[in-house]
Design an enzyme around this catalytic site. Structure first.
Site, PDB file in Angstrom:
ATOM      1  N   ASP A   1       0.850  -1.192   0.000  1.00 52.22           N
ATOM      2  CA  ASP A   1       0.000   0.000   0.000  1.00 52.22           C
ATOM      3  C   ASP A   1       0.889   1.247   0.000  1.00 52.22           C
ATOM      4  OD1 ASP A   1      -3.154   0.571   1.584  1.00 52.22           O
ATOM      5  OD2 ASP A   1      -1.856   2.052   0.671  1.00 52.22           O
TER       6      ASP A   1
ATOM      7  N   GLU B   1      -2.655   0.176  -4.313  1.00 45.79           N
ATOM      8  CA  GLU B   1      -2.459  -1.025  -3.508  1.00 45.79           C
ATOM      9  C   GLU B   1      -2.614  -2.295  -4.326  1.00 45.79           C
ATOM     10  OE1 GLU B   1      -5.567  -2.062  -0.654  1.00 45.79           O
ATOM     11  OE2 GLU B   1      -6.599  -0.239  -1.243  1.00 45.79           O
TER      12      GLU B   1
END
Length: 359
Positions: A13, A112
């Site tokens: 992320d 992500e």
DNA sequence: TCTGGGGTCCTAGGACCC
DNA sequence: TCTGGGGTCCTAGGACCC
């Protein structure tokens, strides 16, 4: 290290992704409170997409109206959303991830992705991922390590910023058990409230519940799925099958509410054209339409209909205008949205969703 | 402070069929 | 007479995520 035996899920992320991309191309903004949202004009109806950590220190976060954010941070740098720039940066990041040895990559969004690997040292692998992403893009990321997709995803939050955190069946309840159910991925304000009405407020309590007892409240699929979520269980396989859009939509919030029928019709024609551009690019027929309206101040209604696959642009437009007939002519309209659902290609993966049940 | 825009999936109820 | 039981399709609405 590629030949390690244990399978792991990594969740990668990017940290404050949108703000970070903006700082990269405007280096003079480093260290300043940067807020990206809408057209960057705090007098307009728009919300914050991302705020830099410097801006977050003032209490600004995603989803907050731009007007409020600007008031909280008087000397903030307000920037318009530049989707093309973020897509380009995202593509670079994902290409870097796919180039990692032994990695299976499942993209979840701009910033992500899940990464499936076999290794006996997932922390070392995670550090390698972070190093490679910085080297290729100058962007920093946090990495969650898990034995399921859910645990990896939740773990990332404990690694921010720029860290690594591992959540498995061994420490899931120690770490997550005392926390409120809303901290789970897939539980929002509504569901956490309904769980609380059943006497379930913590992850540990949700983990201990008999899945069948949730069926009367949440239905045959979602009930057992929430119980599984409480345990951190679910899919362990990262799936690299390319994602196929089920549909496309466009929404417009009007700076001044609409009251005239002619304005509404013009707005719908515009939305239909923009959606059909995307659909045409996919080369698949439209099979359904949904018209969404938000009446001022905040009442949302939707109207849907199936349409024949053979419908051409004029037919789709005619069907859309027929849906307009369902709008309440006596209410002010704040937002209009139009969505076209498409047929699925025969070889499309069924049941894959980046955000909901089915893991 | 009245809360964007682009997605996904689930559920409930009515219509309709055998 | 006041009504089965299974199934599918469609529409509307709800919830969540980034």
């Amino acid at each position: 290290m590629v030949s390690g035996t244990a399978p792991w899920v990594l969740h990668v992320d990017l940290d404050q992704f949108i703000a970070a991309v903006e700082v990269l191309r405007h280096p003079e903004l480093a260290g300043r409170p940067v807020i990206v949202g809408g057209r960057g004009d705090p007098t307009e109806r728009a919300v914050v997409s991302t705020a830099s950590y410097e801006a977050r220190a003032f209490g600004v976060g995603s989803g907050m109206p731009l007007r409020i954010a600007a008031r909280k941070v008087p000397d903030a740098v307000l920037l318009p959303v530049d989707a093309e720039a973020y897509t380009a940066a995202s593509d670079e990041v994902m290409a870097t991830l796919r180039a990692r040895p032994g990695a299976t990559v499942q993209v979840l969004g701009w910033d992500e992705a899940f990464l499936g690997i076999r290794t006996d040292d997932p922390e070392a692998y995670a550090r390698e991922v972070q190093r490679a992403v910085v080297e290729a893009t100058q962007l920093h990321c946090s990495v969650g390590i898990g034995d399921t997709l859910v645990r990896a995803k939740v773990a990332t939050g404990f690694g921010k910023p720029a860290g690594v955190f591992r959540l498995t069946a061994d420490n899931w309840l120690d770490v997550m058990g005392p926390r409120p159910t809303i901290d789970l991925w897939g539980v929002g304000t509504k569901i956490s409230r309904r769980l609380a009405s059943l006497g379930i407020t913590t992850v540990a309590e949700l983990a201990a519940v008999d899945p069948q007892t949730l069926v009367p409240e949440f239905g045959p699929k979602m009930g057992p799925w929430y119980a599984e979520l409480g345990r951190g269980d679910g899919a362990r396989e990262v799936d690299a099958t390319p994602w196929v859009a089920r549909g496309h939509s466009r929404e417009t919030t009007f700076q001044q509410n609409l009251t005239e029928a002619s304005e509404v019709e013009e707005a719908v024609r515009d939305l239909v054209d923009r959606v059909l551009e995307d659909v045409t690019a996919e080369g698949r027929p439209v099979i359904g339409l949904t018209l969404k309206v938000r009446y001022a101040p905040f009442l949302t209604k939707t109207f849907a209909r199936k349409i024949p696959q053979t419908a051409d642009r004029d037919e789709v437009l005619a069907q859309a205008l027929a849906l307009v007939g369902k709008l309440d002519p006596d209410r002010q309209i704040r937002l209009l949205g139009f969505r076209a659902e498409m047929t699925m290609p025969d070889d499309a993966r069924i049941g894959h969703t980046p955000t909901r049940g089915g893991w």
